[in-house]
Design a protein around this motif. Structure first.
Motif, short mmCIF file in Angstrom:
data_model
loop_
_atom_site.label_atom_id
_atom_site.label_comp_id
_atom_site.label_asym_id
_atom_site.label_seq_id
_atom_site.Cartn_x
_atom_site.Cartn_y
_atom_site.Cartn_z
N PHE A 241 -2.60 -10.54 2.69
CA PHE A 241 -2.21 -9.83 1.93
C PHE A 241 -0.75 -9.18 1.07
N MET A 242 0.17 -9.62 2.05
CA MET A 242 1.35 -9.59 1.59
C MET A 242 2.40 -10.38 1.00
N PRO A 243 1.33 -12.00 1.43
CA PRO A 243 2.49 -12.54 0.02
C PRO A 243 1.66 -12.75 -1.43
N ARG A 244 -0.07 -11.57 -1.31
CA ARG A 244 -0.57 -11.66 -3.14
C ARG A 244 0.17 -9.90 -3.40
N GLN A 245 0.86 -9.40 -2.45
CA GLN A 245 1.10 -8.13 -2.76
C GLN A 245 3.34 -9.13 -3.69
N LEU A 246 4.05 -9.79 -2.82
CA LEU A 246 4.81 -10.45 -3.44
C LEU A 246 4.70 -11.30 -4.88
N ALA A 247 3.32 -11.35 -5.06
CA ALA A 247 2.72 -11.99 -5.99
C ALA A 247 2.42 -11.24 -7.53
N ILE B 155 -9.78 -9.81 -4.96
CA ILE B 155 -8.93 -8.07 -4.42
C ILE B 155 -9.87 -7.65 -3.58
N GLN B 156 -11.20 -8.02 -4.31
CA GLN B 156 -12.77 -7.38 -3.33
C GLN B 156 -13.11 -7.25 -2.43
N ASN B 157 -12.35 -9.00 -1.54
CA ASN B 157 -12.77 -9.65 -0.43
C ASN B 157 -11.58 -9.16 0.75
N HIS B 158 -10.48 -7.87 0.52
CA HIS B 158 -9.71 -7.41 1.60
C HIS B 158 -10.53 -6.24 1.92
N LEU C 298 -3.47 -3.37 -2.91
CA LEU C 298 -3.18 -4.46 -4.36
C LEU C 298 -3.75 -3.66 -5.87
N MET C 299 -4.59 -2.92 -6.03
CA MET C 299 -4.92 -3.48 -7.25
C MET C 299 -4.03 -2.30 -8.15
#
Length: 214
Positions: free
Chosen positions: A47-53, A74-77, A85-86
């Motif tokens: 989650f956090m790495p994807r937010q930074l991404a 994202i739908q795997n979260h 995320l979205m």
């Protein structure tokens, strides 16, 4: 994907329960734009790495195909992380580029529930500072009246929020928006924390209009 040493170092620093959104913004300010690094961080599935991404992506590289891929990932979260995320992707990337805004505006009937959510949340964001110069308001309310109770919960919230913003800022549509809430009773029994505005449209609009008049 095997992470580069740079990506691994950043990943190790931010994939922690103590990491805050402010920390991610500091990292993003230092990194600036780095789409390759963004995709490496995204590949971790965390989650956090994807937010930074999302913060360091290059919006020029965001095509419908890549957005669909990100959407599927994202739908795997879990539910709340999906929405965060979205919404984060919309606020920090998709709404910053005319080409991507045109994609957002095409998503009302997207097969993806998260893209439909973005369509509606973007419509709400266009209005939440009092901008009422939009020719599609009546059409949006027609769609909300017809489809609100058929939608997925994450899309319902964004549709309802759009009706709330319209009802807050446009007196000519206010009663119509209130009536949507009275008819659907959506969020009527929702418990909210003290000083938080409820999502139930009659109450949301009453409270928000009162703020405008103070």
């Amino acid at each position: 994907m095997k992470l580069s040493s740079k990506a691994q170092k950043i990943y190790s620093e931010i994939d922690k329960e103590t990491t805050k959104l402010g920390d991610l913004r500091k990292f993003a300010k230092e990194i600036k734009k780095d789409h390759e690094l963004a995709m490496e961080l995204w590949s971790t599935g965390k989650f956090m790495p994807r937010q930074l991404a999302i913060l360091i992506m290059d919006k020029k590289c965001l095509t419908q195909a890549l957005i669909d891929q990100l959407d599927n990932d994202i739908q795997n979260h879990e539910f709340n992380e999906q929405n965060q995320l979205m919404d984060w992707l919309m606020a920090n990337q998709l709404s910053k580029d005319k080409r991507l805004i045109a994609l957002i505006e095409s998503w009302e009937n997207s097969p993806s529930k998260l893209q439909r959510r973005v369509f509606w949340y973007y419509q709400a964001r266009l209005r939440w500072m009092g901008d009422t110069q939009h020719s599609n308001t009546g059409k949006l309310l027609d769609s909300i009246e017809k489809n609100l109770m058929k939608e997925e919960p994450e899309v319902q919230w964004a549709m309802n929020y759009t009706a709330g913003q319209i009802g807050k800022w446009q007196e000519e549509y206010r009663q119509r928006c209130i009536s949507i809430g009275e008819k659907t009773k959506l969020y009527k029994d929702e418990m909210v924390a003290k000083n938080c505005t409820p999502s139930y449209l009659p109450e949301f609009i009453r409270i928000e209009v009162a703020k405008l008049n103070n």
